[in-house]
Design an enzyme around this catalytic site. Structure first.
Site, PDB file in Angstrom:
ATOM      1  N   PRO A  68       0.808  -1.222   0.000  1.00  0.00           N
ATOM      2  CA  PRO A  68       0.000   0.000   0.000  1.00  0.00           C
ATOM      3  C   PRO A  68       0.842   1.272   0.000  1.00  0.00           C
ATOM      4  CG  PRO A  68      -0.247  -1.202   2.077  1.00  0.00           C
ATOM      5  CD  PRO A  68       0.570  -2.060   1.179  1.00  0.00           C
ATOM      6  N   ARG A 117      -4.298  -7.349 -20.965  1.00  0.00           N
ATOM      7  CA  ARG A 117      -5.317  -6.957 -21.945  1.00  0.00           C
ATOM      8  C   ARG A 117      -4.816  -5.891 -22.910  1.00  0.00           C
ATOM      9  NH1 ARG A 117      -8.362  -2.830 -20.905  1.00  0.00           N
ATOM     10  NH2 ARG A 117     -10.352  -3.694 -21.588  1.00  0.00           N
ATOM     11  N   GLU A 149       2.855  -7.338   7.867  1.00  0.00           N
ATOM     12  CA  GLU A 149       3.068  -5.884   7.861  1.00  0.00           C
ATOM     13  C   GLU A 149       3.972  -5.443   6.716  1.00  0.00           C
ATOM     14  OE1 GLU A 149       1.440  -3.685   9.926  1.00  0.00           O
ATOM     15  OE2 GLU A 149       0.354  -5.527  10.373  1.00  0.00           O
ATOM     16  N   ASP A 209     -10.834   2.311 -23.806  1.00  0.00           N
ATOM     17  CA  ASP A 209     -11.136   2.244 -22.382  1.00  0.00           C
ATOM     18  C   ASP A 209     -11.133   3.610 -21.735  1.00  0.00           C
ATOM     19  OD1 ASP A 209     -11.316  -0.441 -22.115  1.00  0.00           O
ATOM     20  OD2 ASP A 209      -9.187  -0.718 -21.693  1.00  0.00           O
TER      21      ASP A 209
HETATM   22  N1  ADE Z   1      -1.096  -4.877  -0.304  1.00  0.00           N
HETATM   23  C1  ADE Z   1      -1.970  -4.455   0.634  1.00  0.00           C
HETATM   24  N2  ADE Z   1      -2.632  -3.381   0.214  1.00  0.00           N
HETATM   25  C2  ADE Z   1      -2.169  -3.102  -1.037  1.00  0.00           C
HETATM   26  C3  ADE Z   1      -2.452  -2.110  -1.984  1.00  0.00           C
HETATM   27  N3  ADE Z   1      -3.367  -1.160  -1.745  1.00  0.00           N
HETATM   28  N4  ADE Z   1      -1.792  -2.130  -3.148  1.00  0.00           N
HETATM   29  C4  ADE Z   1      -0.853  -3.072  -3.374  1.00  0.00           C
HETATM   30  N5  ADE Z   1      -0.549  -4.039  -2.523  1.00  0.00           N
HETATM   31  C5  ADE Z   1      -1.190  -4.057  -1.355  1.00  0.00           C
END
Ligand code: ADE
Length: 309
Positions: free
Chosen positions: A107, A172, A134, A187
């Site tokens: 994330p 794709r 984590e 798209d």
């Molecule tokens: N792993 C956990 N959340 C994620 C996200 N938002 N993007 C990529 N990998 C992740």
């Protein structure tokens, strides 16, 4: 259906040229394989356009407990992925195929978007490392020069869904994967720039009292094109005002159109070195038979150390 993993490669006269090989490093290979065995990813593999290898990096642990995680130095909640098994999995993979573009899903990574998908579509080999717990030991990312990638501002339990999102978004775009090459070009975020796609309609012409916009039935292609541009703009303003006014939009490379469908066409690898095409298993997707378990260290024994610990 055979495993997507390392044991499934075909060679010799069966060899096919794959445009992009995706290697997905995960602790949940069967979950990833299940999705990759359906729909567009399945078809793309059957056509020999892409290869997908799922590798369980737990297979590369050397301890009796096959542990992949440990507590963070300095304290704090949760566990972190240890660097060694992942680094060994990457080395094993690259010894077989050559260098990959290395991407760690987390994330905290840079945002994934269509422009990045287009960039990745030029790669011959993409390695997608799925985080869990984590996250990763930061040294792994530095040492192996992983780029960090996020699919959105929310936290998933792991990178598997993100890896599949990237794989599908890239696949794709590859020539010959979609039935109609225009589909990718038209798209949202596509050739029209940074705008969303316009609304679309199919039969019936009237549904619950709602009619298909008459212009779409008019046969007047110029008028239809104007209508599509206008409604795309309205939709962008309504749903994504942050994209509106972004006339330049994401830089388009039109890879899906300009790249020759000929899989043997030379494509520069990110490493710069020309590479032979992957001899690949266009993985037979759905055989209907129960899939053998993913190869384990006991079948693959990546270290050649079976029984030595
Ligand atoms: N792993 C956990 N959340 C994620 C996200 N938002 N993007 C990529 N990998 C992740």
């Amino acid at each position: 259906m055979g495993p997507i993993g390392p044991a499934s490669g075909r060679t010799g006269s069966d060899a096919v040229s794959i445009l992009t090989l995706f290697a997905i490093l995960t602790l949940f290979p069967e979950a990833v394989e299940a999705y990759a065995s359906e729909g567009i990813l399945r078809v793309a593999q059957e056509k020999g356009k892409i290869g997908i290898e799922c590798i369980d990096f737990r297979d590369f642990t050397r301890d009796r407990h096959r542990s992949v995680d440990d507590r963070p130095f300095g304290g704090g909640p949760g566990m972190l992925l240890r660097p060694e098994p992942i680094a060994e999995a990457v080395a094993w993979l690259e010894a077989r195929h050559g260098a990959f573009r290395r991407i760690a899903l987390c994330p905290a990574g840079q945002p994934f978007h269509q422009r990045r998908a287009e960039e990745y579509a030029d790669e011959e080999r993409i390695l997608l490392l799925c985080g869990r717990y984590e996250g990763f030991d930061a040294r792994l990312l530095d040492e192996l020069a992983f780029e960090e990638l996020s699919i959105g501002d929310y936290v998933l339990a792991g990178g598997e869904l993100a890896a599949l999102a990237v794989t599908e978004a890239v696949a794709r775009l590859l020539p010959g994967v979609l039935g109609d090459e225009r589909s990718a070009a038209e798209d949202s975020f596509g050739a029209s720039g940074g705008e969303l796609d316009c609304p679309h309609y199919t039969r019936p012409r009237v549904w619950r009292g709602r009619e298909v916009p008459p212009v779409l039935l008019s046969g007047d292609h110029a008028a239809i094109e104007r209508w599509r541009r206008t409604t795309a703009r309205e939709r962008t303003l309504r749903n994504r005002p942050d994209l509106a006014g972004n006339d330049a939009g994401p830089a388009r490379t039109d890879v899906s159109i300009s790249r020759p469908a000929d899989a043997g066409s030379p494509r520069p690898a990110h490493s710069g070195s020309p590479r032979p095409a992957h001899s690949g298993s266009p993985r037979p997707a759905h055989s209907g038979s129960p899939r053998p378990a993913h190869p384990t260290p006991n079948t693959r024994d990546p270290h050649g150390t079976r029984g030595s610990h």
